[in-house]
Design a protein around this motif. Structure first.
Motif, PDB file in Angstrom:
ATOM      1  N   THR A  84       1.223  26.382 -36.295  1.00 15.56           N
ATOM      2  CA  THR A  84       1.126  24.983 -36.744  1.00 15.56           C
ATOM      3  C   THR A  84       2.213  24.610 -37.751  1.00 15.56           C
ATOM      4  OG1 THR A  84      -0.498  25.638 -38.421  1.00 15.56           O
ATOM      5  CG2 THR A  84      -1.350  24.855 -36.307  1.00 15.56           C
ATOM      6  N   VAL A  85       3.241  25.441 -37.856  1.00 17.01           N
ATOM      7  CA  VAL A  85       4.389  25.093 -38.708  1.00 17.01           C
ATOM      8  C   VAL A  85       5.233  24.051 -37.977  1.00 17.01           C
ATOM      9  CG1 VAL A  85       6.520  25.931 -39.776  1.00 17.01           C
ATOM     10  CG2 VAL A  85       4.443  27.348 -39.828  1.00 17.01           C
ATOM     11  N   TYR A  86       5.505  22.942 -38.616  1.00 21.94           N
ATOM     12  CA  TYR A  86       6.272  21.888 -37.944  1.00 21.94           C
ATOM     13  C   TYR A  86       7.774  22.116 -38.050  1.00 21.94           C
ATOM     14  CZ  TYR A  86       8.117  17.362 -36.572  1.00 21.94           C
ATOM     15  OH  TYR A  86       8.830  16.363 -35.942  1.00 21.94           O
ATOM     16  N   MET A  87       8.250  22.479 -39.249  1.00 24.18           N
ATOM     17  CA  MET A  87       9.688  22.676 -39.430  1.00 24.18           C
ATOM     18  C   MET A  87       9.971  23.900 -40.279  1.00 24.18           C
ATOM     19  SD  MET A  87      11.363  18.883 -39.962  1.00 24.18           S
ATOM     20  CE  MET A  87      13.014  19.562 -39.847  1.00 24.18           C
ATOM     21  N   LEU A  97      11.898  36.351 -35.394  1.00 28.92           N
ATOM     22  CA  LEU A  97      11.776  36.230 -33.943  1.00 28.92           C
ATOM     23  C   LEU A  97      10.455  35.565 -33.577  1.00 28.92           C
ATOM     24  CD1 LEU A  97      13.172  39.680 -32.710  1.00 28.92           C
ATOM     25  CD2 LEU A  97      14.345  37.469 -32.742  1.00 28.92           C
ATOM     26  N   PHE A  98       9.365  35.967 -34.240  1.00 29.48           N
ATOM     27  CA  PHE A  98       8.069  35.336 -34.000  1.00 29.48           C
ATOM     28  C   PHE A  98       8.146  33.835 -34.300  1.00 29.48           C
ATOM     29  CE2 PHE A  98       5.701  39.457 -34.184  1.00 29.48           C
ATOM     30  CZ  PHE A  98       4.936  39.267 -33.057  1.00 29.48           C
ATOM     31  N   LYS A  99       8.727  33.487 -35.448  1.00 26.92           N
ATOM     32  CA  LYS A  99       8.843  32.073 -35.819  1.00 26.92           C
ATOM     33  C   LYS A  99       9.662  31.290 -34.793  1.00 26.92           C
ATOM     34  CE  LYS A  99      10.456  32.394 -40.070  1.00 26.92           C
ATOM     35  NZ  LYS A  99      10.891  31.983 -41.432  1.00 26.92           N
ATOM     36  N   SER A 100      10.745  31.901 -34.343  1.00 23.43           N
ATOM     37  CA  SER A 100      11.634  31.215 -33.408  1.00 23.43           C
ATOM     38  C   SER A 100      10.965  30.983 -32.056  1.00 23.43           C
ATOM     39  CB  SER A 100      12.915  32.038 -33.214  1.00 23.43           C
ATOM     40  OG  SER A 100      13.566  32.228 -34.455  1.00 23.43           O
ATOM     41  N   ILE A 101      10.106  31.919 -31.659  1.00 24.36           N
ATOM     42  CA  ILE A 101       9.404  31.769 -30.374  1.00 24.36           C
ATOM     43  C   ILE A 101       8.309  30.717 -30.478  1.00 24.36           C
ATOM     44  CG2 ILE A 101       7.967  32.942 -28.650  1.00 24.36           C
ATOM     45  CD1 ILE A 101       9.408  35.566 -29.535  1.00 24.36           C
ATOM     46  N   THR A 102       7.507  30.797 -31.538  1.00 19.85           N
ATOM     47  CA  THR A 102       6.365  29.885 -31.653  1.00 19.85           C
ATOM     48  C   THR A 102       6.792  28.458 -31.984  1.00 19.85           C
ATOM     49  OG1 THR A 102       6.111  30.578 -33.973  1.00 19.85           O
ATOM     50  CG2 THR A 102       4.695  31.659 -32.357  1.00 19.85           C
ATOM     51  N   ILE A 103       7.820  28.295 -32.809  1.00 19.91           N
ATOM     52  CA  ILE A 103       8.201  26.958 -33.263  1.00 19.91           C
ATOM     53  C   ILE A 103       9.231  26.320 -32.325  1.00 19.91           C
ATOM     54  CG2 ILE A 103       9.131  25.598 -35.171  1.00 19.91           C
ATOM     55  CD1 ILE A 103       8.184  27.863 -37.059  1.00 19.91           C
ATOM     56  N   ARG A 104      10.321  27.039 -32.071  1.00 19.75           N
ATOM     57  CA  ARG A 104      11.418  26.451 -31.296  1.00 19.75           C
ATOM     58  C   ARG A 104      11.394  26.861 -29.824  1.00 19.75           C
ATOM     59  NH1 ARG A 104      17.609  25.734 -33.368  1.00 19.75           N
ATOM     60  NH2 ARG A 104      18.640  25.630 -31.342  1.00 19.75           N
ATOM     61  N   LYS A 124      25.330  30.619 -40.216  1.00 20.42           N
ATOM     62  CA  LYS A 124      24.933  29.408 -39.498  1.00 20.42           C
ATOM     63  C   LYS A 124      23.439  29.182 -39.692  1.00 20.42           C
ATOM     64  CE  LYS A 124      28.313  30.332 -35.836  1.00 20.42           C
ATOM     65  NZ  LYS A 124      28.536  31.760 -36.106  1.00 20.42           N
ATOM     66  N   VAL A 125      23.077  27.928 -39.919  1.00 16.10           N
ATOM     67  CA  VAL A 125      21.668  27.567 -40.099  1.00 16.10           C
ATOM     68  C   VAL A 125      21.146  26.948 -38.813  1.00 16.10           C
ATOM     69  CG1 VAL A 125      20.010  26.167 -41.379  1.00 16.10           C
ATOM     70  CG2 VAL A 125      21.971  27.168 -42.572  1.00 16.10           C
ATOM     71  N   GLN A 126      20.068  27.500 -38.308  1.00 13.27           N
ATOM     72  CA  GLN A 126      19.409  26.919 -37.135  1.00 13.27           C
ATOM     73  C   GLN A 126      18.072  26.317 -37.561  1.00 13.27           C
ATOM     74  OE1 GLN A 126      20.020  26.383 -33.950  1.00 13.27           O
ATOM     75  NE2 GLN A 126      22.062  27.296 -33.846  1.00 13.27           N
ATOM     76  N   SER A 127      17.908  25.035 -37.305  1.00 11.42           N
ATOM     77  CA  SER A 127      16.648  24.365 -37.633  1.00 11.42           C
ATOM     78  C   SER A 127      15.611  24.687 -36.567  1.00 11.42           C
ATOM     79  CB  SER A 127      16.858  22.855 -37.712  1.00 11.42           C
ATOM     80  OG  SER A 127      17.752  22.532 -38.748  1.00 11.42           O
ATOM     81  N   LEU A 128      14.402  24.911 -37.013  1.00 11.31           N
ATOM     82  CA  LEU A 128      13.278  25.153 -36.109  1.00 11.31           C
ATOM     83  C   LEU A 128      12.344  23.958 -36.217  1.00 11.31           C
ATOM     84  CD1 LEU A 128      12.463  28.872 -37.084  1.00 11.31           C
ATOM     85  CD2 LEU A 128      14.088  28.056 -35.352  1.00 11.31           C
ATOM     86  N   VAL A 129      12.210  23.217 -35.129  1.00 14.70           N
ATOM     87  CA  VAL A 129      11.291  22.077 -35.081  1.00 14.70           C
ATOM     88  C   VAL A 129      10.275  22.347 -33.978  1.00 14.70           C
ATOM     89  CG1 VAL A 129      11.039  19.595 -34.759  1.00 14.70           C
ATOM     90  CG2 VAL A 129      13.100  20.512 -35.866  1.00 14.70           C
TER      91      VAL A 129
END
Length: 385
Positions: free
Chosen positions: A192-195, A111-118, A206-211
């Protein structure tokens, strides 16, 4: 005649003493509705345009969501491995999202990754519910935190930044909560994670890409975050942070007409700050700056340490006359708690106070027992005999 002369002199004085910020305003030509450039360490504002105007922030609101998330994580209220069940409310979020399904589970870390990245709205609502029990309660926490940080032109109505006429933040307030978020080391694991990518759905099929929505992390040297946002109502917004050497800056852009403009203007602000200012380290948290005798304690003295880091922001080429004054008592009565304030360090630039930082006890000092007091008395008697 005398009045005219005096008026002319005053006008000349005002003209030649206009601070550099006025020059920056003319030359930088920032077109956003509101903008601000702040020094991370001192909170000093280098540039401002309508800094206190209440504006819709879109997903820049998630800075506060992440801040409360980091506080809950560090308090042990939540853990990165927690499995969070996605509610119908979270799954029904519009805008930028992961398309999470009601009933599926996601870890707090994802959830943290999804908020900060996507910048996922459904992940924001899910994290809010996991921390507070409901998004409504979490929003109250957001507003209470904003008040405690001195954010005077802020009102949150949700955890994601979806449009609401009563949901607004000023550029200055965005900078305040950005500074607070960046104090938490673990958040830098994602800013600062790009992808990246995560598996979603009840079956995790299902795979969701985080950009990362913040393109500065690839295009601007020293970028350390933080958050983008855009809606029809808010326009294009950005809170950007970057660090080079000791100098760390936060640039806030609110209400740009296009995504490109917000990034270009943020880089322009950061370029201006790095080109014209230096950050001077005065002391670091934990530095020992003296010791104080302890009366009737189980230890003879207490070391005084800086409670936090101390920096001074200076224009490049102007070193200034920096001085430090340490204020400590001759002695302290036990007991003394670790971290208790026992003095102060006053920092002066050209004789003018610019910072005052608490000096705290490095250790704990309890009252001495009978045996310790007897030994001290006997030792003093023998030394002075």
């Amino acid at each position: 005649m005398n009045r005219r002369i005096i008026s002319t002199i005053l006008l000349l004085i005002i003209w030649f003493t206009i601070p550099s910020i006025a020059f920056a305003e003319d030359e930088l030509n920032i077109q956003a509705k509101s903008a601000l450039l702040m020094d991370y360490h001192t909170g000093e504002v280098i540039y401002e345009k309508n800094p206190h105007e209440k504006l819709p922030p879109a997903s820049v609101s998630k800075i506060m969501t992440l801040l409360l998330g980091m506080e809950a994580l560090e308090m042990g209220k939540i853990n990165l491995t927690d499995q969070v069940r996605i509610s119908s409310h979270a799954a029904g979020m519009g805008g930028s999202q992961l398309w999470l399904e009601e009933g599926e589970t996601q870890t707090v870390e994802d959830l943290f990754k999804s908020i900060t990245i996507r910048s996922a709205n459904d992940a924001s609502a899910a994290l809010a519910e996991h921390i507070a029990g409901s998004e409504e309660i979490f929003v109250k926490m957001m507003n209470e935190k904003a008040k405690s940080l001195g954010m005077k032109n802020t009102s949150f109505m949700n955890a994601s930044g979806l449009p609401d006429e009563n949901h607004y933040v000023s550029a200055y307030d965005v900078a305040l909560m950005s500074v607070e978020l960046l104090k938490h080391k673990q958040i830098h694991n994602w800013l600062t994670v790009y992808m990246d990518e995560i598996l979603v759905g009840k079956k995790k099929d299902k795979v969701q890409s985080l950009v990362n929505t913040n393109r500065l992390i690839k295009e601007y040297e020293g970028t350390t975050g933080i958050k983008t946002g855009s809606t029809k109502e808010a326009g294009f917004c950005l809170a950007a942070s970057a660090k080079r050497g000791n100098l760390q800056l936060i640039a806030v852009i609110m209400g740009s007409e296009t995504s490109k403009i917000r990034f270009d203007e943020a880089m322009r602000l950061l370029d201006y700050g790095f080109a014209n200012y230096d950050s001077i380290t005065i002391g670091k948290k934990g530095d020992i700056l003296g010791k104080v005798e302890v009366h009737k304690g189980d230890i003879p003295y207490i070391e005084a340490v800086l409670e936090k880091d101390s920096y001074i922001l200076l224009p490049k080429g102007n070193s200034g006359n920096i001085s430090k004054e340490i204020l400590l008592p001759e002695f302290l009565e036990s007991p003394i708690n670790e971290g208790q304030e026992i003095g102060q360090m006053i920092v002066k630039l050209d004789g003018v106070e610019v910072d005052r930082i608490k000096l705290v006890s490095k250790a704990k000092a309890d009252k001495a027992g009978f045996k310790e007091m007897f030994k001290k008395t006997l030792k003093n008697f023998l030394i002075n005999k």
